[in-house]
Design a protein around this motif. Structure first.
Motif, PDB file in Angstrom:
ATOM      1  N   PRO A 201      63.391  29.546  36.196  1.00  0.00           N
ATOM      2  CA  PRO A 201      63.341  30.663  37.239  1.00  0.00           C
ATOM      3  C   PRO A 201      61.944  31.015  37.484  1.00  0.00           C
ATOM      4  O   PRO A 201      60.889  30.821  36.804  1.00  0.00           O
ATOM      5  N   THR A 202      62.001  31.346  38.795  1.00  0.00           N
ATOM      6  CA  THR A 202      60.445  31.533  39.497  1.00  0.00           C
ATOM      7  C   THR A 202      60.427  33.301  39.295  1.00  0.00           C
ATOM      8  O   THR A 202      60.032  34.029  40.233  1.00  0.00           O
ATOM      9  N   ASP A 203      60.374  33.510  37.990  1.00  0.00           N
ATOM     10  CA  ASP A 203      60.311  35.006  37.772  1.00  0.00           C
ATOM     11  C   ASP A 203      58.844  35.493  36.855  1.00  0.00           C
ATOM     12  O   ASP A 203      58.884  36.323  36.370  1.00  0.00           O
ATOM     13  N   GLN A 235      55.313  34.149  41.229  1.00  0.00           N
ATOM     14  CA  GLN A 235      55.543  35.429  40.704  1.00  0.00           C
ATOM     15  C   GLN A 235      54.778  35.421  39.250  1.00  0.00           C
ATOM     16  O   GLN A 235      54.566  34.292  38.706  1.00  0.00           O
ATOM     17  N   ALA A 237      54.864  38.107  36.313  1.00  0.00           N
ATOM     18  CA  ALA A 237      55.248  38.635  35.624  1.00  0.00           C
ATOM     19  C   ALA A 237      54.071  39.603  34.745  1.00  0.00           C
ATOM     20  O   ALA A 237      53.458  40.539  35.560  1.00  0.00           O
TER      21      ALA A 237
END
Length: 257
Positions: A201-203, A235, A237
Motif C-alpha cells: 500500500p501507498t501509506d 506518503q 509515514a
C-alpha cells in the motif's frame, strides 16, 4: 518478497521529484543535490518550480544527474505552448515528455478513450518531428473495464497509438487496480521504456515493506527492455520525504540492484 532472485544488476535509478515535492517547491536546487548525494543518477521532473530550464540544466550537470523524462500536463502540449515545451526538453537533455494524467471525461468510455488515443497519436507525431517522444502514465482508474466493454483505457490507448508512444507502468497503481504489478507491463512490452517503482500500500511504506513482488517486477522489466527505472513514493509515514526516497534507493541496493 516473492519470486526467484535474479543476478545483481547495476541500475542507474532515477527519482520522480513529485516524491519530494515539499522540499523541491521550496528549494529545487538544493533538493537536486541531496538526491544526487543519495546515489540517484537521474530525475523525472513534475514541473521546474519556477526555475528556467537553463538554470535547472546547469544544476543537473553540477550535481551529476540526468533528466530521464518529465511528467508534462496536457495543456503544455497546446499549440500555444508546444514550442516552449519542446525547447524546455531539449535544454533539459531529455527526449521524453509523458502525459501524467488525462481528465476522466476523455477516458471513461470506449468512444472517448479511442478519440483521446487519436489525439495522443497526433501529439506523438508532432513531437517526433522535433526528436521528442511522449507517452502515458497509468493510474488505477485506467485499468478498470470501461462501461459495456472488457477493454480498459490503458489497453485502448496502448493499441491505438504508435509503437513509439511510451506506456509508463506504475507498480502500485497496478496493484491498487487489482490487476497486479506484472501482466499489463508484459503486454506493454518494448513500449514500457519507463517504469515507476512504487510500493503498495501507498501509506508510507518504502520499497520492500509492502505487497509488490520486487524480484518478479525487476526480472520482467529487464525482459521487456525497460530503460528508465523511476522510484516514486507519495506518503512518508514517520519519515521525511528525503529520508523516504533515500531509504527506497537503499532497499533496492540491498536487493542487489
Amino acid at each position: 518478497m516473492d519470486g526467484a532472485k535474479m543476478m545483481p544488476m547495476s541500475i542507474p535509478f532515477a527519482l520522480q521529484l513529485w516524491s519530494v515535492r515539499d522540499v523541491a517547491q521550496t528549494d529545487l536546487m538544493d533538493t537536486l543535490a541531496r538526491v544526487a548525494d543519495f546515489g540517484y543518477k537521474g530525475v523525472e521532473f513534475a514541473g521546474l518550480q519556477g526555475h528556467t530550464p537553463d538554470a535547472v540544466r546547469r544544476r543537473l550537470d553540477e550535481v551529476g544527474l540526468r533528466c530521464v523524462g518529465t511528467h508534462t500536463t496536457i495543456d503544455r502540449f497546446s499549440d500555444a505552448n508546444l514550442a516552449a515545451t519542446i525547447e524546455e526538453h531539449h535544454t533539459l537533455g531529455t527526449d521524453i515528455a509523458l502525459v501524467p494524467w488525462i481528465p476522466a471525461e476523455k477516458r471513461n468510455t470506449v468512444e472517448s478513450t479511442t478519440a483521446t488515443a487519436r489525439e495522443l497519436t497526433d501529439l506523438s507525431e508532432k513531437l517526433a518531428e522535433n526528436k521528442l517522444r511522449t507517452g502515458f502514465h497509468v493510474h488505477n482508474d485506467d485499468l478498470h473495464p470501461l462501461p459495456g466493454s472488457e477493454r480498459t483505457a490503458w489497453d485502448l490507448i496502448r493499441t491505438n497509438t504508435p509503437d513509439s508512444f511510451i506506456m509508463q507502468w506504475d507498480t502500485a497503481n497496478g496493484q491498487s487496480a487489482g490487476v497486479g504489478p506484472l501482466e499489463p507491463l508484459r503486454e506493454a512490452g518494448a513500449r514500457a521504456v519507463s517504469i515507476h517503482l512504487k510500493e503498495f500500500p501507498t501509506d508510507g511504506r518504502i520499497i520492500g515493506e509492502g505487497q509488490i513482488p520486487w524480484f518478479d517486477v525487476m526480472n520482467l522489466a529487464k525482459e521487456v527492455g525497460v530503460q528508465n527505472y523511476v522510484v516514486e513514493i507519495e506518503q512518508y509515514a514517520h519519515r521525511t520525504s528525503l529520508d523516504a526516497v533515500r531509504d527506497c534507493l537503499y532497499a533496492l541496493q540491498q536487493l542487489g540492484y
